[in-house]
Design a protein around this motif. Structure first.
Motif, PDB file in Angstrom:
ATOM      1  N   GLU A 168      -1.948   2.357  13.807  1.00  0.00           N
ATOM      2  CA  GLU A 168      -1.283   1.040  14.265  1.00  0.00           C
ATOM      3  C   GLU A 168      -1.551   0.017  13.414  1.00  0.00           C
ATOM      4  N   MET A 169      -2.550  -0.177  12.793  1.00  0.00           N
ATOM      5  CA  MET A 169      -2.857  -1.352  11.920  1.00  0.00           C
ATOM      6  C   MET A 169      -1.675  -1.170  10.722  1.00  0.00           C
ATOM      7  N   LEU A 170      -1.684  -0.099  10.272  1.00  0.00           N
ATOM      8  CA  LEU A 170      -0.807   0.144   9.071  1.00  0.00           C
ATOM      9  C   LEU A 170       0.770  -0.238   9.399  1.00  0.00           C
ATOM     10  N   ASP A 171       0.961   0.016  10.724  1.00  0.00           N
ATOM     11  CA  ASP A 171       2.218  -0.281  11.178  1.00  0.00           C
ATOM     12  C   ASP A 171       2.785  -1.795  11.304  1.00  0.00           C
ATOM     13  N   ARG A 172       1.795  -2.487  11.707  1.00  0.00           N
ATOM     14  CA  ARG A 172       1.719  -3.888  11.661  1.00  0.00           C
ATOM     15  C   ARG A 172       1.664  -4.692  10.203  1.00  0.00           C
ATOM     16  N   ARG A 173       1.522  -4.073   9.452  1.00  0.00           N
ATOM     17  CA  ARG A 173       1.398  -4.654   7.929  1.00  0.00           C
ATOM     18  C   ARG A 173       2.876  -4.814   7.396  1.00  0.00           C
ATOM     19  N   THR A 174       3.016  -5.957   7.304  1.00  0.00           N
ATOM     20  CA  THR A 174       4.467  -6.134   6.902  1.00  0.00           C
ATOM     21  C   THR A 174       4.483  -6.224   5.212  1.00  0.00           C
ATOM     22  N   TYR A 175       3.651  -7.347   4.826  1.00  0.00           N
ATOM     23  CA  TYR A 175       3.616  -7.188   3.372  1.00  0.00           C
ATOM     24  C   TYR A 175       2.317  -7.571   3.038  1.00  0.00           C
ATOM     25  N   TRP A 176       1.844  -7.349   1.933  1.00  0.00           N
ATOM     26  CA  TRP A 176       0.142  -7.316   1.381  1.00  0.00           C
ATOM     27  C   TRP A 176       0.222  -8.354   0.429  1.00  0.00           C
ATOM     28  N   CYS A 177      -0.274  -9.719   0.909  1.00  0.00           N
ATOM     29  CA  CYS A 177      -0.419 -10.749  -0.301  1.00  0.00           C
ATOM     30  C   CYS A 177      -1.519 -10.532  -1.057  1.00  0.00           C
ATOM     31  N   ILE A 178      -1.476 -10.318  -2.212  1.00  0.00           N
ATOM     32  CA  ILE A 178      -2.480  -9.968  -3.214  1.00  0.00           C
ATOM     33  C   ILE A 178      -2.959 -11.057  -4.182  1.00  0.00           C
ATOM     34  N   SER A 179      -2.375 -12.082  -4.076  1.00  0.00           N
ATOM     35  CA  SER A 179      -2.575 -13.442  -5.061  1.00  0.00           C
ATOM     36  C   SER A 179      -3.767 -14.068  -4.297  1.00  0.00           C
TER      37      SER A 179
END
Length: 963
Positions: free
Chosen positions: A462-473
């Protein structure tokens, strides 16, 4: 008599004469937990190196999730590290070569903030000064934590750990960044992200916590209709003024409004306000509730579909000349508000996607500190949007006569989990991982991973599903730099494969400090820049953003495991959205496989009553105090490391784990009971050498063989529980076995044989042989959990080889010959009769009685005959089990037994050959007072006269004197 004259009676004089001849247990093993005196000479660091040299292909790899290097060791660390160590020791004892490299997560904002807290003046520090301070702070924290982990008995090569600020680690991390960049997973974009004004940086979703009690100033506002939607022209003709009603909890975002969104298939109403005569448009099913909130009545003039609002627009309430079009969207909610949504592309994820679809402007009027910029206009400039900026916008709406109502709204709102202050959503230029393209594969691979507990897999999916994009800066200094350059005048970014490769080489040699210390021409060689465009290298400046620390720790597999997959990752449940996830995403993106085969997920530690630990409540348990004691030992005694380890193993770690004084004190008592069991076994081996004195199992007493049978079953169950990571079950099995099967049952039966038979008599050697095996099995079964105790027992073994260690000599070794189901029936039948006897004399000494057992001829009688061949005996195996002074076995009731004798009746179901033979037999037990005199040596009532010994003791004494 002698009793009155103060002289010892002849009986007690004789008694003491024989006391010396009884073989009582002898051992220097302390009965009580010695607290801080636990054997530190266990050599656990050499143990790790020793097992790494093993010549075996079987490797067990547990990859250590790095604890954060920003504070003292706490019970959460203890829970996690000890669970890992129990697991590693079990696998090592089973012959695996264990791969376990402890690590630390060393970069990031919390360390940076704590390092800066120690300074008075932080305004004018250069990035390098901040980095230097942060690194020193992290190093101090690592040393503190490391010495605690060693004290807890964690087995590892502590001289070779990984730290995310090591040069090799950083270079490996950048090479993962490189692979992901090459595959198109990493991109730069201007879009709304969670932004923490209190920490001046972008945050990822995993760095938020939600405050359910946050209070916002919510407002109802009208936007004046500017361009009437063609389909509504005739309806609206009769209204003098028309406004669109919107509701928002973030009034400060109104200056950034670019549109109003509606739901195409919902119904909307045009209403007339009873108080002002004005007309408003809002969702049909929000008419009544909104009128009530505004303290008025609405008369519905007409109702239309959302799609009929097409091609209309309204005027911005506070910015003259700004037009806000009506746009269809599917994120509009009807649960609260007015069914029309104010859309500020710079401050909302959904707003942003509507804006990109319709090419609306996305300007952000808020800076990094959360203040309005110059572009917001003189009335708002430099005001904090969450405080006076919000107030100023509300005043502007009031002045424009657009504000219909303001009220407090208590709702769930995201906070920065480190500074504990509210965040905002703000558009800015950031670097992202495109998780959409990795997610599907990641979810498929996750389904093949074994989860303990199994329910955790759904939470993670579920948590993975909700992850739209990962801001890495992140806009900070303490971390690994994103290897990108920006043009000084245009701001254009410059990044490509060659540039990243060059930075990786430099970081490998000098560490990531080089990004801040070397001149740009060394970081960006001319020949690389020349290929890209005609600009000079000196036109560029290195980017100042660092990578999110979840990217740091999420690439640990690449540095520590290289290309293999870990057998196990074991962390707390917060890592389902954290390290488990970032590790999975980086591994799937670069090599299309999960970095782990099994995930074990444990709960958090709480106080004894299930409450959170906090300094203010005063319920924080410090592992150092548990081990070494507090300032006042009467209040906080030193328990040693094994009590801490017992607490971890005993807890149900898959839920919340409770700890406090009562829990620890109970753990100490449990270990002391266990020590007593072990001490009894050790003490009875003082004169025994297993190599020369053991008895073959076929010649042993039946009860001793039965003990081996039980041991074999115990060993199997214990091994299974360890394999399932169910250490609570291991403790339950251990406690049941050592208290019920050993102490209360077996020891009480064999004491007479151990103490009173001749030292070298095979009868005595028989139970010593069983005790040696029992001690060995029990000590190995507890060794992964209580390693200090296990090594201590080994140090007191009278027959131990000099360097023998419980951990170097393998797992429990039982023989299949020990398994004897038929034997079970014999002993359990005898025990059924023993229970009848002991139950009838509750609280009295069994030796003062004799027992007559009557069984009709048949299978049960034959089984009992194997334990006693003669009719009456005080030395038979059956009498030993009964614990009486004499047992008589008959096939019919003696005639002289009067009916008033106390006869206890019972039945026993014999079940042999796997159920082929099933026979229910009845028996009678008759209990009589012992007829003979008490033996002065063994205290059984089996002597012929008060001052003589029983025949057995006479024989032993004569044998002793003639030897």
């Amino acid at each position: 008599s002698g009793a009155n004259s103060g002289q010892p009676s002849p009986e007690s004089r004789a008694d003491s004469k024989y006391r010396e001849t009884v073989l009582l247990p002898r051992s220097g093993f302390p009965a009580q937990l010695p607290g801080r005196l636990q054997p530190e000479k266990c050599g656990f660091s050499e143990l790790y190196s020793w097992q790494r040299q093993r010549n075996t292909k079987n490797e067990f790899c547990l990859h250590d999730g790095p604890p954060y290097a920003n504070g003292d060791p706490h019970v959460g660390h203890a829970l996690n590290k000890i669970l890992k160590d129990i697991t590693n020791r079990f696998h090592m004892m089973r012959g695996y070569k264990v791969h376990y490299v402890p690590g630390w997560d060393c970069h990031g904002l919390p360390i940076e903030l704590k390092a800066l807290l120690e300074l008075k003046e932080t305004q004018n520090l250069s990035p390098m000064e901040i980095r230097q301070r942060a690194k020193e702070f992290a190093e101090r924290a690592i040393e503190k934590q490391k010495s605690a982990f060693i004290r807890w008995g964690i087995m590892a090569d502590w001289a070779n750990c990984y730290r995310t600020f090591d040069r090799k680690y950083e270079a490996k991390q950048l090479s993962i960044f490189h692979k992901m960049y090459d595959k198109g997973y990493i991109y730069q974009d201007y879009k709304p992200v969670f932004w923490s004004p209190s920490a001046n940086t972008a945050l990822a979703e995993a760095e938020l916590e939600y405050n359910q009690q946050h209070v916002s100033r919510s407002v109802y506002i009208k936007f004046p209709l500017l361009k009437t939607p063609p389909k509504l022209a005739s309806v609206i003709a009769g209204c003098s003024t028309v406004g669109l009603l919107i509701w928002t909890t973030q009034p400060w975002t109104i200056p950034a409004n670019q549109a109003i969104c509606y739901m195409p298939d919902s119904d909307y109403s045009i209403v007339k306000c009873a108080n002002t005569g004005e007309c408003y448009i809002l969702a049909a099913n929000r008419v009544e509730s909104t009128a009530a909130i505004l303290d008025t009545q609405f008369e519905v003039i007409s109702t239309c579909k959302g799609v009929d609002l097409e091609n209309g627009s309204c005027a911005h309430p506070t910015i003259p000349g700004r037009e806000s079009p009506f746009l269809p969207a599917n994120h509009v909610t009807m649960a609260k508000g007015t069914g029309l949504v104010h859309t500020a592309p710079a401050h909302g994820m959904e707003d942003y996607s509507v804006a990109s679809h319709h090419q609306l402007p996305m300007d952000c009027l808020v800076d990094e500190g959360g203040f309005f910029t110059e572009a917001a206009g003189p009335e708002l400039q430099n005001k904090a949007v969450l405080e006076e900026g919000n107030e100023a916008v509300i005043q502007m709406l009031r002045a424009a006569k657009s504000l219909l109502k303001e009220e407090k709204c208590v709702h769930s709102y995201p906070y920065d989990w480190r500074t504990k202050k509210p965040v905002i959503i703000r558009a800015s230029k950031q670097w992202f991982v495109n998780t959409a393209n990795i997610k599907v594969t990641a979810q498929e691979l996750l389904k093949k991973v074994k989860f303990i507990p199994a329910s955790a897999v759904n939470r993670m999916l579920e948590m993975l599903d909700r992850r739209t994009y990962w801001c890495i800066s992140r806009q900070r200094s303490w971390g690994v730099p994103i290897p990108v350059f920006y043009h000084k005048t245009t701001g254009e970014s410059l990044i490509n494969s060659e540039i990243i490769e060059n930075v990786i080489k430099i970081v490998e040699q000098h560490g990531s400090d080089a990004w801040w210390t070397l001149p740009v021409e060394q970081l960006l060689p001319r020949k690389i820049a020349a290929k890209v465009d005609s600009h000079d290298v000196l036109d560029y400046v290195q980017g100042q953003d660092v990578l999110d620390i979840w990217f740091d720790s999420g690439t640990s597999w690449a540095h520590v495991l290289e290309d293999q997959r870990a057998d196990l990752y074991l962390e707390g449940k917060d890592q389902l959205g954290g390290w488990f996830q970032s590790s999975l995403l980086t591994s799937v993106a670069t090599r299309k496989k999960a970095p782990y085969k099994t995930l074990v997920v444990h709960g958090f530690t709480l106080g004894e009553k299930g409450e959170k630990m906090s300094k203010s409540i005063g319920n924080v348990v410090d592992p150092d105090v548990v081990i070494n004691g507090g300032q006042d030992h009467s209040k906080e005694p030193p328990y040693g490391a094994d009590v801490l380890r017992w607490w971890v193993a005993e807890s149900n770690v898959f839920t919340e784990v409770l700890i406090g004084p009562a829990v620890l004190s109970a753990a100490k008592d449990d270990i002391n009971k266990l020590r007593n069991t072990l001490r009894f076994m050790l003490g009875n081996m003082a004169d025994f050498n297993p190599e020369t004195d053991s008895i073959p199992s076929s010649e042993m007493y039946v009860i001793d063989q039965y003990m081996l049978h039980l041991l074999q079953d115990y060993a199997k169950k214990i091994t299974e529980a360890y394999k399932e990571y169910d250490y609570g079950k291991v403790i339950r099995l251990l406690q049941a076995f050592h208290t019920r099967d050993l102490s209360n049952f077996y020891f009480s039966i064999i004491k007479d044989r151990l103490y009173c038979e001749g030292e070298k008599d095979p009868k005595r050697r028989s139970c010593q042989t069983a005790l040696v095996e029992a001690l060995d099995v029990v000590v190995r079964s507890l060794a992964p959990i209580l390693p200090h105790l296990a090594e201590e027992v080994f140090q007191f073994l009278p027959y131990r080889k000099e360097s023998e260690s419980v951990f170097r000599s393998g797992w429990i070794n039982t023989s299949s010959v020990w398994k004897k189901p038929g034997l079970e029936e014999v002993v359990e039948a005898a025990c059924a009769m023993r229970d009848s006897f002991l139950g009838s004399i509750a609280g009295r000494n069994a030796l003062e009685h004799e027992v007559i057992i009557v069984i009709d001829p048949g299978l049960l009688f034959e089984l009992m005959e194997t334990l006693q061949s003669e009719e009456s005996s005080s030395v038979s195996q059956l009498n030993e089990i009964m614990m009486a002074s004499q047992t008589t076995l008959l096939s019919e009731l003696p005639i002289e037994m009067a009916t008033d004798e106390k006869i206890i009746k019972g039945t026993f179901l014999i079940n042999l050959e796997g159920g082929d033979i099933r026979e229910e037999s009845s028996y009678k037990v008759i209990v009589l007072p012992a007829a003979k005199a008490k033996c002065l040596r063994c205290r059984k009532y089996s002597a012929d006269s008060p001052l003589s010994l029983c025949p057995r003791c006479t024989k032993v004494m004569v044998g002793g004197w003639t030897q």
